[in-house]
Design a protein around this motif. Structure first.
Motif, PDB file in Angstrom:
ATOM      1  N   ASP A 313      57.827  15.967  34.322  1.00 26.04           N
ATOM      2  CA  ASP A 313      57.699  16.161  35.776  1.00 26.04           C
ATOM      3  C   ASP A 313      58.670  15.278  36.558  1.00 26.04           C
ATOM      4  O   ASP A 313      58.608  15.206  37.776  1.00 26.04           O
ATOM      5  N   GLU A 314      59.553  14.605  35.850  1.00 32.04           N
ATOM      6  CA  GLU A 314      60.597  13.816  36.503  1.00 32.04           C
ATOM      7  C   GLU A 314      61.424  14.748  37.407  1.00 32.04           C
ATOM      8  O   GLU A 314      62.074  15.663  36.917  1.00 32.04           O
ATOM      9  N   PRO A 315      61.389  14.522  38.731  1.00 37.66           N
ATOM     10  CA  PRO A 315      62.121  15.451  39.599  1.00 37.66           C
ATOM     11  C   PRO A 315      63.633  15.248  39.494  1.00 37.66           C
ATOM     12  O   PRO A 315      64.107  14.155  39.186  1.00 37.66           O
ATOM     13  N   LEU A 316      64.370  16.313  39.740  1.00 41.91           N
ATOM     14  CA  LEU A 316      65.824  16.204  39.787  1.00 41.91           C
ATOM     15  C   LEU A 316      66.212  15.734  41.179  1.00 41.91           C
ATOM     16  O   LEU A 316      65.629  16.150  42.164  1.00 41.91           O
ATOM     17  N   ARG A 317      67.189  14.855  41.230  1.00 36.81           N
ATOM     18  CA  ARG A 317      67.670  14.406  42.531  1.00 36.81           C
ATOM     19  C   ARG A 317      69.124  14.823  42.691  1.00 36.81           C
ATOM     20  O   ARG A 317      70.043  14.073  42.364  1.00 36.81           O
ATOM     21  N   PRO A 318      69.326  16.041  43.153  1.00 35.04           N
ATOM     22  CA  PRO A 318      70.696  16.548  43.230  1.00 35.04           C
ATOM     23  C   PRO A 318      71.510  15.862  44.313  1.00 35.04           C
ATOM     24  O   PRO A 318      70.951  15.230  45.206  1.00 35.04           O
ATOM     25  N   ILE A 319      72.822  16.001  44.195  1.00 33.20           N
ATOM     26  CA  ILE A 319      73.726  15.556  45.250  1.00 33.20           C
ATOM     27  C   ILE A 319      73.787  16.686  46.258  1.00 33.20           C
ATOM     28  O   ILE A 319      73.929  17.846  45.880  1.00 33.20           O
ATOM     29  N   ARG A 320      73.686  16.373  47.533  1.00 27.62           N
ATOM     30  CA  ARG A 320      73.701  17.478  48.493  1.00 27.62           C
ATOM     31  C   ARG A 320      75.128  17.993  48.723  1.00 27.62           C
ATOM     32  O   ARG A 320      76.104  17.310  48.397  1.00 27.62           O
ATOM     33  N   GLY A 321      75.197  19.173  49.334  1.00 28.53           N
ATOM     34  CA  GLY A 321      76.485  19.752  49.675  1.00 28.53           C
ATOM     35  C   GLY A 321      77.276  20.156  48.445  1.00 28.53           C
ATOM     36  O   GLY A 321      76.743  20.229  47.344  1.00 28.53           O
ATOM     37  N   SER A 322      78.554  20.414  48.659  1.00 25.87           N
ATOM     38  CA  SER A 322      79.384  20.789  47.529  1.00 25.87           C
ATOM     39  C   SER A 322      80.728  20.096  47.650  1.00 25.87           C
ATOM     40  O   SER A 322      81.014  19.398  48.624  1.00 25.87           O
ATOM     41  N   ILE A 323      81.550  20.310  46.639  1.00 26.03           N
ATOM     42  CA  ILE A 323      82.833  19.621  46.558  1.00 26.03           C
ATOM     43  C   ILE A 323      83.753  19.991  47.729  1.00 26.03           C
ATOM     44  O   ILE A 323      84.728  19.322  48.019  1.00 26.03           O
ATOM     45  N   GLN A 324      83.392  21.062  48.425  1.00 26.96           N
ATOM     46  CA  GLN A 324      84.194  21.451  49.589  1.00 26.96           C
ATOM     47  C   GLN A 324      83.976  20.517  50.776  1.00 26.96           C
ATOM     48  O   GLN A 324      84.783  20.460  51.693  1.00 26.96           O
ATOM     49  N   ASP A 325      82.815  19.817  50.761  1.00 23.35           N
ATOM     50  CA  ASP A 325      82.560  18.863  51.840  1.00 23.35           C
ATOM     51  C   ASP A 325      83.277  17.573  51.495  1.00 23.35           C
ATOM     52  O   ASP A 325      82.747  16.714  50.819  1.00 23.35           O
ATOM     53  N   VAL A 326      84.504  17.466  51.969  1.00 17.89           N
ATOM     54  CA  VAL A 326      85.317  16.350  51.507  1.00 17.89           C
ATOM     55  C   VAL A 326      86.159  15.826  52.659  1.00 17.89           C
ATOM     56  O   VAL A 326      86.492  16.563  53.586  1.00 17.89           O
ATOM     57  N   ILE A 327      86.417  14.519  52.661  1.00 18.94           N
ATOM     58  CA  ILE A 327      87.415  13.992  53.592  1.00 18.94           C
ATOM     59  C   ILE A 327      88.523  13.368  52.770  1.00 18.94           C
ATOM     60  O   ILE A 327      88.342  13.079  51.595  1.00 18.94           O
ATOM     61  N   ARG A 328      89.673  13.156  53.399  1.00 18.49           N
ATOM     62  CA  ARG A 328      90.798  12.620  52.648  1.00 18.49           C
ATOM     63  C   ARG A 328      90.575  11.145  52.366  1.00 18.49           C
ATOM     64  O   ARG A 328      90.053  10.415  53.217  1.00 18.49           O
ATOM     65  N   TRP A 329      90.981  10.728  51.180  1.00 19.29           N
ATOM     66  CA  TRP A 329      90.766   9.337  50.775  1.00 19.29           C
ATOM     67  C   TRP A 329      91.343   8.358  51.788  1.00 19.29           C
ATOM     68  O   TRP A 329      90.794   7.297  52.026  1.00 19.29           O
ATOM     69  N   ARG A 330      92.465   8.715  52.380  1.00 20.50           N
ATOM     70  CA  ARG A 330      93.071   7.717  53.270  1.00 20.50           C
ATOM     71  C   ARG A 330      92.250   7.538  54.552  1.00 20.50           C
ATOM     72  O   ARG A 330      92.374   6.548  55.251  1.00 20.50           O
ATOM     73  N   ASP A 331      91.368   8.519  54.843  1.00 18.25           N
ATOM     74  CA  ASP A 331      90.520   8.379  56.031  1.00 18.25           C
ATOM     75  C   ASP A 331      89.186   7.715  55.719  1.00 18.25           C
ATOM     76  O   ASP A 331      88.429   7.365  56.627  1.00 18.25           O
ATOM     77  N   GLY A 332      88.871   7.607  54.467  1.00 15.90           N
ATOM     78  CA  GLY A 332      87.580   7.026  54.104  1.00 15.90           C
ATOM     79  C   GLY A 332      87.196   7.470  52.717  1.00 15.90           C
ATOM     80  O   GLY A 332      88.022   7.961  51.963  1.00 15.90           O
TER      81      GLY A 332
END
Lengths: 369, 351
Positions: A313-332
């Protein structure tokens, strides 16, 4: 000095950056994992090291040696510069006659920058011919899909002896004998008969074994395996992992293991680099990483996996959103849009990779630790 | 998900979710009952005159039942017949023999128009969401299509239902005008699920629902399937090769090998005390994301590959790869026996 040292590797396909400054090292006889999900740049990293990306230029703007020779300059003057100055528009009309270097400047090919020092030589600056001599001999690669890596109309025996001829100078019966020995080595029963067969006559697991046989034919010092078991059933995966483990132990081959499967990493790797959006976000020795995952992405990945060794019964804790939700490394932090612990600091600038043995790229983790 | 269950036949009639640690008491009638299902594909040779030279026994006598609101997980490796079984349950593949009953109706006896109408009660979620969604249809059309086919509602009602369903799978209303290629893999699988939900079916067969997705997205979709089961009172038949995925989703699990079930039990039992050598080998083959566990894990490495389902081995089908096989295994096919309460296994030995 490590056997392979990748320093600040960058690969861009036109305006799209696939690998954004990746550094890691592989020591002799060690297994190093590159872990991440689709699009994180792990495969492109391996292809860049192997010199298998369609090149177009080096960091200094010079054309790659093999494209230089074929460069056809039939463009109107200034055309190239115009395209270069607006990299965000990859579909700028290209003269169709430009099939060589200039044509590649547009959208095809990769810009590879950085260094990949193997045994004291930077592979990225080697001329194609020199790279060809090393590829298959000093460093070899196993791909995910064995069917598309083998030539469907050539018997597998011939595909193995080809490597032996080219790099070890073995001919005729000697080569066939060695090929048969290699098949035996990777656990294929009745190798003499299998040598005459074609790839389609073998099962998926057998094909992967053939690929591994080809890869280890010249006893390479570094083997790169790109998701070698992803296409296989779990019982066959176990066989192949056992084979790789055995090769590393008995031959002392260094292995760069590219995978999305943290289970495979836990069982096989000595060191792990977790990639996200083209950068290493965490790197550590394997036990350290799993005992104390620090970057929220690593923590998220571990929380996403259903596990057989935990209560049901250990719940899964997914990461929200998808890889498309991204900002550029140089901005953060590129992971910030999906991170549960995101703060303003995360998007205030480029996060640095901190730490030596256990390194992470998270401004919040610094404060926690 | 915050939506109120508004589905016809939704929360009101939903049975309490059966958890795995409770004993499976078949007090209520199962929703899905499959008896001795067989699907054989003929192997034909010849150019002018085709003759049948043999059969691929893709599914060779599989029986199982699923309680309403329950989840049955069917695991096995490629070529074991699990997908064919799922398709035969939905009559997407014509069974050679056997019976399938859904809520008392015999699916295998239905023909023509009655079968077509009946299909609204049973839907499927496919592995590859991109391949199962028409690239030229936007989301509105994709979701309304099953309703149109079954003559449900007016245009406005259909749209209302589409918006509700999108909300249930965690997609905003604004996606209605978008096309499949504009979505990420995880979102597409949400669409695939929404489409299966549109007719508010009783049974959903999920064929490898997460295997094409990235790890972080897999977890999202698995949690979604859990939530929807509660919200819409769904019964699932989950077909997958990943034992951990099946364990997480299912309360009852069947393990298939070469067209037959080799073991069936409650999820907790089968993972804690596997009784069939194949199940043991499968479980021991899954790498765990923990180096400490991996260092000490006992691995049973099976030899060789899956034999051909056209010509399965005599006696026990698993004997050619079984580390414990003895002479009897080649001669006598093990019976499908109850080794413990609710725990059935096809093996001569008590391992």
């Amino acid at each position: 000095m490590a056997l392979l040292e990748v320093e600040d590797l960058r690969v861009a396909f036109g305006p799209a950056t696939a690998v954004d400054g990746v550094s890691f090292a592989v020591d002799e006889g060690k297994v190093v994992g590159l872990v991440g999900e689709s699009g994180c740049g792990k495969s492109v990293t391996s292809l860049a090291i192997m010199g298998l990306l369609p090149k177009r230029s080096r960091g200094n703007g010079r054309l790659a040696p093999d494209t230089e020779a074929r460069a056809v300059t039939v463009e109107p003057a200034g055309g190239a510069e115009a395209a270069e100055s607006s990299p965000a528009v990859p579909s700028a009309p290209a003269p169709r006659t430009a099939i060589g270097g200039e044509g590649r400047r547009r959208g095809r090919g990769a810009d590879v920058d950085g260094r990949a020092v193997f045994d004291g030589v930077d592979l990225l600056s080697l001329p194609s011919a020199a790279m060809r001599r090393r590829r298959g001999r000093d460093l070899a690669m196993v791909f995910q899909d064995p069917l598309s890596s083998l030539n469907p109309v050539v018997p597998i025996g011939r595909q193995i002896t080809e490597v032996l001829e080219r790099h070890r100078g073995l001919k005729g019966d000697k080569a066939v004998k060695e090929a048969s020995h290699l098949l035996d080595r990777v656990g294929i029963p009745d190798p003499a008969r299998r040598l005459r067969e074609y790839p389609h006559q073998l099962s998926g697991g057998m094909r992967q074994r053939v690929l591994i046989a080809i890869a280890v034919a010249c006893a390479p010092r570094l083997l790169i395996a790109d998701e070698p078991t992803t296409a296989l059933d779990v019982t066959i995966q176990a066989q192949i992992l056992e084979l790789l483990r055995d090769l590393v132990e008995s031959e002392g081959t260094a292995l760069l293991m590219i995978t999305h499967d943290l289970g495979v990493v836990a069982g096989l790797c000595d060191e792990v680099n977790v990639l996200y959006s083209g950068r290493v976000v965490e790197s550590a020795p394997v036990r350290e990483l799993f005992a104390r995952p620090t970057h929220p992405y690593t923590i998220g990945l571990l929380g996403s996996i259903p596990r057989l060794d935990l209560p049901m019964d250990e719940p899964l804790r997914p990461i929200r959103g998808s890889i498309q939700d991204v900002i550029r490394w140089r901005d953060g932090c590129a992971f910030a849009p999906r991170c549960d612990r995101v703060t303003e600091k995360c998007v205030a600038g480029e996060p640095a990779l901190v730490g030596a043995v256990h390194a992470h790229r998270c401004v919040m983790a610094e404060e926690v630790a | 998900m915050s939506t109120e269950p508004e589905a016809p036949g939704g929360a009101a009639s939903r049975p309490p979710l059966q958890r795995a640690d409770e004993p499976a008491v078949p007090a209520k009638a199962p929703l899905l009952e499959v008896e001795d299902l067989e699907v054989h594909f003929p192997i034909r040779r010849g150019i002018l005159v085709e003759r049948t030279v043999g059969h691929v026994r893709a599914v060779d006598g599989v029986s199982l039942s699923v309680q309403p609101g329950g989840t049955f997980g069917l695991v096995g490796e490629s070529g074991c017949g699990k997908t064919t079984f799922g398709r035969a349950v939905l009559r997407l593949e014509e069974p050679t023999a056997g019976r399938v009953r859904l809520g008392g109706d015999e699916v295998t006896a239905l023909r023509g128009e009655r079968l077509r109408r009946f299909r609204s009660k049973m839907q499927m979620v496919f592995q590859d969401p991109l391949g199962s969604l028409n690239p030229r249809h936007n989301v509105d059309m994709l979701l309304a299509e099953p309703l149109k086919v079954h003559g449900v509602g007016s245009r406005e009602e259909r749209r209302k239902l589409a918006v509700e369903t999108l909300d249930a799978v965690g997609l905003p209303k604004s996606v209605l005008e978008r096309y499949p290629h504009e979505f990420s893999g995880g979102q597409r699988q949400r669409l695939g699920i929404a489409r299966a939900l549109m007719l508010r079916p009783d049974l959903i067969v999920c064929d490898e629902p997460v295997s094409a997705l990235d790890v972080s997205i897999q977890a999202q979709v698995m949690n979604l399937l859990d939530e929807l089961q509660d919200e819409f009172g769904l019964t699932y038949l989950v077909i997958a090769h990943d034992l951990a995925v099946v364990r997480h989703l299912s309360d009852r699990v069947g393990v298939m090998y070469l067209g037959k079930l080799v073991e069936e039990a409650d999820s907790s039992q089968i993972y804690e005390r596997p009784r069939h050598p194949y199940t043991k080998a499968l479980l021991s083959a899954v790498p765990q994301p923990d180096p400490e566990v991996e260092a000490t894990r006992e691995r049973i490495i099976l030899k060789g590959d899956l034999p051909s389902p056209a010509n399965p081995p005599s006696g026990c089908r698993f004997r050619t790869r079984c580390p414990w096989a003895e002479d009897i295994c080649a001669e006598v096919e093990p019976e499908w026996r109850e080794a413990a309460t609710g725990h059935r296994v096809a093996c001569h030995f008590d391992l």
